[in-house]
Design a protein around this motif. Structure first.
Motif: not given
Length: 296
Positions: A187-188, A190-193
């Motif tokens: 997920d990170a 993909d931008g959800n860090t």
């Protein structure tokens, strides 16, 4: 034997001259001991003298050509010297001698990876995992390969394969923990860090190199050396969008004497993120030691 034991202790404490003295004393008693040459190779490898390490491990292999550990060590030294084709040959020799060679079976896929033969490398890693689905070391290694490539889709595909194909939807708790971690890392990418950042800081707080301290107690369940774990955390913080925390960990890892993931080093195929590379602190790491300057 006492001199060999003391040399091992001194190497662990980075007291290289004292270790060398003990090995010299042992050599006077047993001039042609493969164990002495093997340990001397470890000494010079850790001391930053790869050519001397190569001479010692070559002699060890001549004295005991049927020892898989010696050939695996030989491959490791060639690997660090950039002789990746030769490293692969030595690692394959180790597996010919002992196919059930534990984590050292990763020597071949690592060498293939450094040669840029990623498909062959990935296949070899999966073969090792299929041989032992509980091996967290192999799982973590594959995860890192995908992480440094920023391959979130590959990470999710791997998760599904491990969970559904290897474990029939019911993995053991330790494997499930790894699956959960990998999901957050994907997920990170993909931008959800934020969730990944929280996991990493907790990892540092409870087991790794604590903030403000040079080293931490390490991560026992991953069976990684402290410095290697800090390098991994540096890569992970970079993915989480925290370049300064990434550099914190990388500084400590290099200071502790490791160059753990070659493809993430300067000029590697998957060097750290642009934000990390642009930071003066990152650039200074590779100028802090003449041996690093030479390596670069």
């Amino acid at each position: 034997l006492a001199h060999i034991a003391m040399a091992s202790v001194q190497i662990a404490h980075r007291k290289f001259k004292q270790a060398e003295a003990h090995l010299d004393a042992a050599r006077e008693l047993f001039p042609e001991s493969d164990e002495n040459h093997r340990l001397a190779a470890s000494l010079y490898q850790t001391w930053g003298q790869p050519d001397r390490a190569l001479i010692e491990i070559a002699r060890a292999s001549e004295l005991d050509p049927d020892d898989a550990g010696i050939w695996a060590h030989y491959g490791w030294i060639e690997y660090e010297r950039g002789q990746r084709g030769q490293a692969r040959l030595h690692e394959e020799r180790a597996l010919e001698i002992d196919p059930e060679f534990g984590w050292r079976s990763l020597g071949v896929p690592r060498a293939l990876k450094c040669l840029g033969r990623f498909e062959e490398s990935d296949a070899a890693y999966l073969k090792a995992l299929e041989h032992d689905r509980r091996n967290l070391f192999v799982l973590r290694e594959i995860y890192l390969n995908l992480l440094v490539r920023r391959d979130g889709a590959g990470m999710r595909k791997l998760r599904a394969y491990v969970r559904d194909d290897l474990w029939n939807g019911a993995p053991e708790p330790a494997v499930q923990y790894w699956l959960d971690w990998t999901a957050v890392a994907a997920d990170a990418l993909d931008g959800n860090t934020a969730p990944f950042m929280a996991l990493l800081e907790e990892d540092v707080r409870t087991g790794g190199a604590k903030i403000g301290e040079p080293v931490g107690p390490g991560i026992p369940d991953q069976q990684r050396a402290k410095a290697e774990e800090m390098w991994i955390q540096a890569v992970e913080f970079a993915v989480a969008g925290a370049p300064q925390r990434s550099i914190d960990m990388l500084e400590k890892a290099v200071r502790a004497g490791t160059l753990y993931i070659p493809e993430t080093m300067p000029y590697g195929a998957y060097e750290f993120s642009p934000e990390v590379r642009a930071a003066p602190r990152y650039q200074a790491i590779w100028k802090a030691d003449p041996r690093l300057v030479t390596l670069m």
